[in-house]
Design a protein around this motif. Structure first.
Motif, mmCIF file in Angstrom:
data_model
loop_
_atom_site.group_PDB
_atom_site.id
_atom_site.type_symbol
_atom_site.label_atom_id
_atom_site.label_comp_id
_atom_site.label_asym_id
_atom_site.label_seq_id
_atom_site.Cartn_x
_atom_site.Cartn_y
_atom_site.Cartn_z
ATOM 1 N N ILE A 15 0.940 2.729 -3.496
ATOM 2 C CA ILE A 15 -0.297 3.265 -4.225
ATOM 3 C C ILE A 15 -1.172 4.117 -3.378
ATOM 4 O O ILE A 15 -1.969 4.967 -3.775
ATOM 5 C CB ILE A 15 -1.189 2.002 -4.571
ATOM 6 C CG1 ILE A 15 -2.113 2.295 -5.626
ATOM 7 C CG2 ILE A 15 -1.559 1.264 -3.423
ATOM 8 C CD1 ILE A 15 -2.937 1.336 -6.271
ATOM 9 N N ASP A 16 -1.098 4.291 -1.929
ATOM 10 C CA ASP A 16 -2.014 4.936 -1.175
ATOM 11 C C ASP A 16 -0.940 5.554 0.136
ATOM 12 O O ASP A 16 -1.509 5.103 1.136
ATOM 13 C CB ASP A 16 -3.056 3.948 -0.664
ATOM 14 C CG ASP A 16 -4.155 4.848 0.173
ATOM 15 O OD1 ASP A 16 -4.107 6.179 0.220
ATOM 16 O OD2 ASP A 16 -4.713 4.283 1.248
ATOM 17 N N ARG B 153 0.749 -1.092 -0.075
ATOM 18 C CA ARG B 153 0.137 0.330 0.095
ATOM 19 C C ARG B 153 0.818 1.269 -0.067
ATOM 20 O O ARG B 153 0.404 2.310 -0.434
ATOM 21 C CB ARG B 153 -0.945 -0.008 1.192
ATOM 22 C CG ARG B 153 -1.925 0.887 0.918
ATOM 23 C CD ARG B 153 -3.540 0.481 1.552
ATOM 24 N NE ARG B 153 -3.240 -0.304 2.899
ATOM 25 C CZ ARG B 153 -3.323 0.346 4.074
ATOM 26 N NH1 ARG B 153 -3.665 1.464 4.200
ATOM 27 N NH2 ARG B 153 -3.393 -0.484 5.031
ATOM 28 N N TRP C 36 -0.790 5.149 -11.313
ATOM 29 C CA TRP C 36 -1.924 4.724 -10.622
ATOM 30 C C TRP C 36 -3.272 5.256 -11.426
ATOM 31 O O TRP C 36 -4.355 5.144 -10.843
ATOM 32 C CB TRP C 36 -2.075 4.773 -8.994
ATOM 33 C CG TRP C 36 -0.895 4.354 -8.335
ATOM 34 C CD1 TRP C 36 -0.039 5.284 -7.887
ATOM 35 C CD2 TRP C 36 -0.222 3.135 -8.319
ATOM 36 N NE1 TRP C 36 1.029 4.664 -7.524
ATOM 37 C CE2 TRP C 36 1.112 3.301 -7.442
ATOM 38 C CE3 TRP C 36 -0.560 1.897 -8.762
ATOM 39 C CZ2 TRP C 36 1.847 2.178 -7.245
ATOM 40 C CZ3 TRP C 36 -0.072 0.894 -8.565
ATOM 41 C CH2 TRP C 36 1.351 0.817 -7.749
ATOM 42 N N SER D 242 1.055 13.171 -5.104
ATOM 43 C CA SER D 242 2.176 12.096 -4.766
ATOM 44 C C SER D 242 3.078 11.597 -5.920
ATOM 45 O O SER D 242 2.739 11.753 -7.076
ATOM 46 C CB SER D 242 1.422 10.960 -3.974
ATOM 47 O OG SER D 242 0.436 10.328 -5.074
ATOM 48 N N ARG E 87 -0.797 8.429 1.210
ATOM 49 C CA ARG E 87 -1.679 9.289 2.330
ATOM 50 C C ARG E 87 -2.481 8.221 3.173
ATOM 51 O O ARG E 87 -2.712 8.660 4.543
ATOM 52 C CB ARG E 87 -2.498 10.089 1.555
ATOM 53 C CG ARG E 87 -1.644 11.204 1.039
ATOM 54 C CD ARG E 87 -2.478 12.323 0.190
ATOM 55 N NE ARG E 87 -1.825 13.177 -0.737
ATOM 56 C CZ ARG E 87 -1.200 14.467 -0.125
ATOM 57 N NH1 ARG E 87 -1.300 14.414 1.086
ATOM 58 N NH2 ARG E 87 -0.301 14.903 -1.016
ATOM 59 N N GLY E 88 -3.133 7.233 2.835
ATOM 60 C CA GLY E 88 -3.893 6.448 3.329
ATOM 61 C C GLY E 88 -2.997 5.723 4.690
ATOM 62 O O GLY E 88 -3.169 5.602 5.777
ATOM 63 N N HIS F 298 -6.715 6.647 -9.919
ATOM 64 C CA HIS F 298 -6.778 6.311 -8.355
ATOM 65 C C HIS F 298 -5.685 6.821 -7.743
ATOM 66 O O HIS F 298 -5.430 6.524 -6.540
ATOM 67 C CB HIS F 298 -7.002 4.924 -8.330
ATOM 68 C CG HIS F 298 -8.190 4.350 -8.696
ATOM 69 N ND1 HIS F 298 -8.591 3.812 -10.029
ATOM 70 C CD2 HIS F 298 -9.391 4.216 -8.250
ATOM 71 C CE1 HIS F 298 -9.896 3.410 -10.200
ATOM 72 N NE2 HIS F 298 -10.486 3.613 -9.113
ATOM 73 N N ALA F 299 -4.864 7.618 -8.148
ATOM 74 C CA ALA F 299 -3.572 8.021 -7.568
ATOM 75 C C ALA F 299 -3.757 8.989 -6.362
ATOM 76 O O ALA F 299 -5.149 9.854 -6.328
ATOM 77 C CB ALA F 299 -2.728 8.623 -8.403
ATOM 78 N N ASN F 300 -3.259 8.922 -5.370
ATOM 79 C CA ASN F 300 -3.303 10.085 -4.310
ATOM 80 C C ASN F 300 -3.071 11.178 -5.067
ATOM 81 O O ASN F 300 -2.121 11.612 -5.867
ATOM 82 C CB ASN F 300 -2.262 9.709 -3.155
ATOM 83 C CG ASN F 300 -2.507 8.669 -2.041
ATOM 84 O OD1 ASN F 300 -2.070 8.415 -1.084
ATOM 85 N ND2 ASN F 300 -3.847 8.248 -2.452
ATOM 86 N N GLN G 217 -3.745 -4.695 -3.494
ATOM 87 C CA GLN G 217 -4.676 -4.172 -2.732
ATOM 88 C C GLN G 217 -5.380 -5.402 -1.822
ATOM 89 O O GLN G 217 -5.293 -6.424 -2.048
ATOM 90 C CB GLN G 217 -5.736 -3.454 -3.475
ATOM 91 C CG GLN G 217 -5.184 -2.051 -4.105
ATOM 92 C CD GLN G 217 -5.994 -1.604 -4.982
ATOM 93 O OE1 GLN G 217 -6.706 -2.217 -6.011
ATOM 94 N NE2 GLN G 217 -6.079 -0.212 -5.288
ATOM 95 N N GLU H 26 -3.198 18.399 1.195
ATOM 96 C CA GLU H 26 -2.856 18.149 -0.266
ATOM 97 C C GLU H 26 -2.062 18.975 -0.792
ATOM 98 O O GLU H 26 -1.305 18.683 -1.791
ATOM 99 C CB GLU H 26 -4.187 17.847 -0.854
ATOM 100 C CG GLU H 26 -5.152 16.729 -0.682
ATOM 101 C CD GLU H 26 -6.019 16.556 -1.667
ATOM 102 O OE1 GLU H 26 -6.028 17.137 -2.736
ATOM 103 O OE2 GLU H 26 -6.902 15.632 -1.384
#
Lengths: 202, 103, 117
Positions: free
Chosen positions: A134-135, A131, C95, C103, A137-138, C98-100, B11, A149
């Motif tokens: 790809i995420d 993760r 991504w 980032s 910030r999460g 769906h990318a942040n 994921q 942001e």
């Protein structure tokens, strides 16, 4: 053979497999168990995130050192006596008001041992590795770090032989604190990028 | 290789589980397995790239279900046999004899 | 090679074993170049992750010359020295929608992992 541990639980299959290998290699003269004792002792007591905290605190208090650290991480870290395995080629990345850095290793578990010690299990775990890229910030939110942001998030995937250390931002209200006091505010996670340096008490 | 180790962007792996005040090694054998990386490396049994590739060659289910230092142990069992340093029979016999001695 | 003894441990730990190679190798790229990661799918070892393959990024730093892991895993020794670059990939490139927000990923890529884009 006498049990050499103080507990009664039978050794696990994994422990037995490890013991078998160590015994066989020792019998063949290819392994000195005392070397393993020394390695375990070294990484349990001498190598850990206190080392990295010293580097960060020095950078916060000495702008020349900070410049050297960002220019040649390996050399500047070695000035404080930290070098070697899994820190042979170091890169230090600086957090600012505009940029937050996060370090990961999606392929395995690469981590700067001389400054941070051995990685925590979560850093090596599938959820973090998967993760973080790809995420991010999460992931940061899960660690309690909420970023606007406006702040660019840079993820550093340590896929080659460079190892990354984050230089966290110096907390507000720390003017006049000594280098030792400042080092006490530098957490392991703040040097991975999943946390921030702690605010001073009071 | 396009293995399970190559996780960036996957994921539904679940939450990131953290442990407060995590010890360096949770079990004594983990420290022994950690140290064997150095002793085997110093003997020239593998370099870091061979080491990593041996982990990547684990079956995907086994990779996900075993712990970090079990991956390392898997490397030694695989590479030392492949390179003729140990035989599988030797390893199996040693495990059996240790188990017997421990009973 | 001599068996590792406790006396050798501090020296080994402090020195490590850098994969940097002292070889005269000309860089194929320079800072600022836009590059595309190759779409390679070897059964052997590689340190080019799938999520980067085929994507376009920008070189931000040249780290110098290192052993190439894809080759070193086969040869058993530091082999095939080449330049390693820090390459920045925007989140949206990796991504899509769906990318942040705001980032990016920085990753270290060898000459043999990239082509001019």
């Amino acid at each position: 053979m006498a049990h050499d541990h103080g507990h009664n639980a039978p050794p696990s299959d994994t422990a037995m497999r490890a013991k078998a290998l160590e015994t066989l290699l020792t019998e063949k003269g290819l392994l000195d168990p005392a070397a393993i004792d020394a390695l375990v002792e070294t990484y349990e007591t001498r190598v850990g995130p206190r080392n990295g905290a010293r580097v960060v605190a020095r950078a916060w208090t000495d702008s020349d050192y900070k410049a050297r650290l960002l220019e040649d991480g390996t050399g500047a870290i070695a000035e404080l006596g930290f070098s070697g395995v899994q820190g042979e080629d170091m890169v230090v990345v600086e957090n600012t008001d505009d940029v937050h850095n996060l370090v990961t290793c999606t392929l395995c578990s690469c981590y700067p041992w001389p400054t941070l010690g051995l990685p925590p299990i979560w850093f090596k775990s599938a959820p973090y590795r998967a993760r973080s890229v790809i995420d991010p910030r999460g992931v940061l939110r899960e660690f309690g770090v909420e970023l606007s942001e406006d702040v660019e998030v840079r993820v550093w995937d340590s896929n080659a032989e460079l190892r990354y250390l984050v230089l966290p931002q110096r907390p507000a209200g720390t003017e006049g604190m000594s280098e030792d006091e400042l080092a006490g505010l530098v957490t392991r996670d703040s040097m991975i990028g999943t946390g921030l340096a702690q605010a001073p008490a009071g | 290789m396009n293995g399970i180790h190559d996780m960036g962007g996957m994921q539904c792996m679940g939450p990131i589980v953290r442990e407060e005040n995590e010890p360096r090694f949770h079990e004594e054998w983990e420290g022994r397995v950690f140290g064997m990386f150095f002793t085997n490396f110093a003997e020239g049994h593998f370099n870091v790239d061979m080491f990593r590739h041996a982990i990547e060659r684990m079956g995907p289910a086994e990779y996900l279900e075993t712990s970090y230092y079990e991956h390392w142990l898997h490397v030694y069992e695989t590479v030392l046999v492949e390179r003729g340093i140990l035989t599988q029979a030797e390893i199996d016999e040693k495990i059996a004899s240790l188990r017997q001695a421990g009973d | 090679m001599p068996t590792l003894t406790p006396e050798m441990v501090p020296g080994l730990v402090a020195a490590g074993a850098s994969c940097r190679m002292d070889a005269e190798v000309a860089p194929k790229f320079k800072v600022g170049d836009t590059v595309r990661a190759r779409d390679i799918n070897p059964l052997s070892h590689t340190r080019l992750p799938r999520y980067i393959r085929g994507r376009t990024g920008r070189i931000v730093h040249d780290h110098g010359v290192f052993a190439f892991p894809d080759t070193s895993a086969e040869s058993g020794t530091h082999s095939d020295p080449q330049h390693v670059y820090s390459v920045r990939f925007e989140g949206s490139e990796l991504w899509g929608s769906h990318a942040n927000a705001n980032s990016c990923v920085y990753i270290d890529l060898f000459d043999d992992y990239i082509d001019p884009a």
